[in-house]
Scaffold this motif. Structure first.
Motif, PDB file in Angstrom:
ATOM      1  N   PHE A 132       0.823  -1.217   0.000  1.00  0.00           N
ATOM      2  CA  PHE A 132       0.000   0.000   0.000  1.00  0.00           C
ATOM      3  C   PHE A 132       0.852   1.260   0.000  1.00  0.00           C
ATOM      4  O   PHE A 132       0.375   2.341   0.351  1.00  0.00           O
ATOM      5  CB  PHE A 132      -0.944  -0.016   1.211  1.00  0.00           C
ATOM      6  N   ASP A 133       2.118   1.136  -0.397  1.00  0.00           N
ATOM      7  CA  ASP A 133       3.060   2.268  -0.451  1.00  0.00           C
ATOM      8  C   ASP A 133       2.441   3.432  -1.224  1.00  0.00           C
ATOM      9  O   ASP A 133       1.936   3.248  -2.328  1.00  0.00           O
ATOM     10  CB  ASP A 133       4.360   1.812  -1.125  1.00  0.00           C
ATOM     11  N   GLY A 134       2.450   4.605  -0.605  1.00  0.00           N
ATOM     12  CA  GLY A 134       1.928   5.792  -1.271  1.00  0.00           C
ATOM     13  C   GLY A 134       0.478   6.092  -0.928  1.00  0.00           C
ATOM     14  O   GLY A 134      -0.012   7.193  -1.165  1.00  0.00           O
ATOM     15  N   GLY A 137      -4.214   6.982   4.565  1.00  0.00           N
ATOM     16  CA  GLY A 137      -5.340   6.375   5.260  1.00  0.00           C
ATOM     17  C   GLY A 137      -5.573   7.020   6.598  1.00  0.00           C
ATOM     18  O   GLY A 137      -4.812   7.880   7.040  1.00  0.00           O
ATOM     19  N   GLU A 138      -6.635   6.577   7.261  1.00  0.00           N
ATOM     20  CA  GLU A 138      -6.967   7.100   8.591  1.00  0.00           C
ATOM     21  C   GLU A 138      -6.716   6.010   9.622  1.00  0.00           C
ATOM     22  O   GLU A 138      -7.163   4.873   9.462  1.00  0.00           O
ATOM     23  CB  GLU A 138      -8.440   7.530   8.637  1.00  0.00           C
ATOM     24  N   VAL A 139      -5.989   6.368  10.702  1.00  0.00           N
ATOM     25  CA  VAL A 139      -5.658   5.415  11.752  1.00  0.00           C
ATOM     26  C   VAL A 139      -6.925   5.033  12.517  1.00  0.00           C
ATOM     27  O   VAL A 139      -7.685   5.894  12.955  1.00  0.00           O
ATOM     28  CB  VAL A 139      -4.617   6.006  12.734  1.00  0.00           C
ATOM     29  N   VAL A 140      -7.167   3.722  12.637  1.00  0.00           N
ATOM     30  CA  VAL A 140      -8.294   3.217  13.400  1.00  0.00           C
ATOM     31  C   VAL A 140      -7.840   2.922  14.823  1.00  0.00           C
ATOM     32  O   VAL A 140      -8.476   3.311  15.798  1.00  0.00           O
ATOM     33  CB  VAL A 140      -8.878   1.929  12.759  1.00  0.00           C
ATOM     34  N   SER A 141      -6.681   2.221  14.941  1.00  0.00           N
ATOM     35  CA  SER A 141      -6.134   1.901  16.264  1.00  0.00           C
ATOM     36  C   SER A 141      -4.623   1.739  16.164  1.00  0.00           C
ATOM     37  O   SER A 141      -4.087   1.452  15.095  1.00  0.00           O
ATOM     38  CB  SER A 141      -6.765   0.622  16.804  1.00  0.00           C
ATOM     39  N   ARG A 158     -14.365   2.219  -1.198  1.00  0.00           N
ATOM     40  CA  ARG A 158     -14.774   1.834   0.165  1.00  0.00           C
ATOM     41  C   ARG A 158     -13.545   1.756   1.070  1.00  0.00           C
ATOM     42  O   ARG A 158     -12.441   1.479   0.610  1.00  0.00           O
ATOM     43  CB  ARG A 158     -15.539   0.516   0.178  1.00  0.00           C
ATOM     44  N   ASP A 159     -13.776   2.003   2.363  1.00  0.00           N
ATOM     45  CA  ASP A 159     -12.685   1.928   3.336  1.00  0.00           C
ATOM     46  C   ASP A 159     -12.398   0.475   3.679  1.00  0.00           C
ATOM     47  O   ASP A 159     -13.306  -0.297   3.976  1.00  0.00           O
ATOM     48  CB  ASP A 159     -13.048   2.688   4.621  1.00  0.00           C
ATOM     49  N   THR A 160     -11.107   0.114   3.624  1.00  0.00           N
ATOM     50  CA  THR A 160     -10.679  -1.241   3.952  1.00  0.00           C
ATOM     51  C   THR A 160      -9.659  -1.165   5.083  1.00  0.00           C
ATOM     52  O   THR A 160      -8.643  -0.483   4.942  1.00  0.00           O
ATOM     53  CB  THR A 160     -10.024  -1.913   2.719  1.00  0.00           C
ATOM     54  N   PRO A 161      -9.916  -1.842   6.220  1.00  0.00           N
ATOM     55  CA  PRO A 161      -8.925  -1.821   7.309  1.00  0.00           C
ATOM     56  C   PRO A 161      -7.710  -2.679   6.946  1.00  0.00           C
ATOM     57  O   PRO A 161      -7.856  -3.797   6.473  1.00  0.00           O
ATOM     58  CB  PRO A 161      -9.676  -2.400   8.507  1.00  0.00           C
TER      59      PRO A 161
END
Length: 173
Positions: A132-134, A137-141, A158-161
């Protein structure tokens, strides 16, 4: 002590790992060597075994017959460890102790490095390595103890953890 403690590997009789570790702990206390023999570890992993059709968690030694010792090597500490009941010798050429490298210690997960994290849940981060380089994202935990973070990455609308090592992400500018 100006010398820095290093991790050494000690070979033991098979099945004597716990006994050697216990004996070394006692000797360390009795002789007041806490400042030179800092830590004694037997690397283990938790695995699930199925016995009688029931799964159960079992601690298994990663390196049967070996104990890791974080110590300052000098004549006295060498003698004490080498002559502990159950110890057959240090790992190294001609039984000359060779310390583990920082990379080996990190790979074994024996010594934990304190990781300071500059982001928290809800923060935006940039992924700096891996598949996922580049991506941003948003930190979940954040699991600083295990060096992991879960980050929501937007893929295909869609958001994927995604679980990532802390070394793979940095705070987005």
């Amino acid at each position: 002590m100006s010398e820095k403690a290093k991790w050494y590997v000690v070979h033991t009789y098979s099945g004597y790992e716990n006994k050697v570790a216990t004996n070394l702990e006692k000797i360390r206390e009795n002789r007041g060597m806490e400042d030179r023999i800092l830590d004694i570890k037997i690397p283990t992993e938790t695995v699930t075994e199925i016995k009688d059709d029931k799964p159960r968690e079992v601690e298994r030694k990663l390196f049967p017959g070996y104990v890791l010792i974080n110590m300052v090597m000098d004549d006295e500490t060498w003698y004490v460890v080498r002559n502990t009941r159950g110890v057959t010798g240090f790992v190294g050429p001609a039984s000359k102790p060779v310390p583990l490298s920082d990379e080996e210690i990190e790979a074994l997960g024996v010594a934990r490095k304190e990781i300071s994290v500059s982001f928290a849940a809800g923060d935006s981060v940039m992924i700096t390595s891996g598949p996922f380089d580049g991506f941003v994202g948003e930190v979940v935990s954040v699991d600083a103890e295990n060096g992991l973070a879960t980050v929501n990455v937007s893929m295909f609308g869609r958001d994927t953890p995604v679980e990532l090592q802390l070394s793979q992400i940095k705070a987005a500018d």
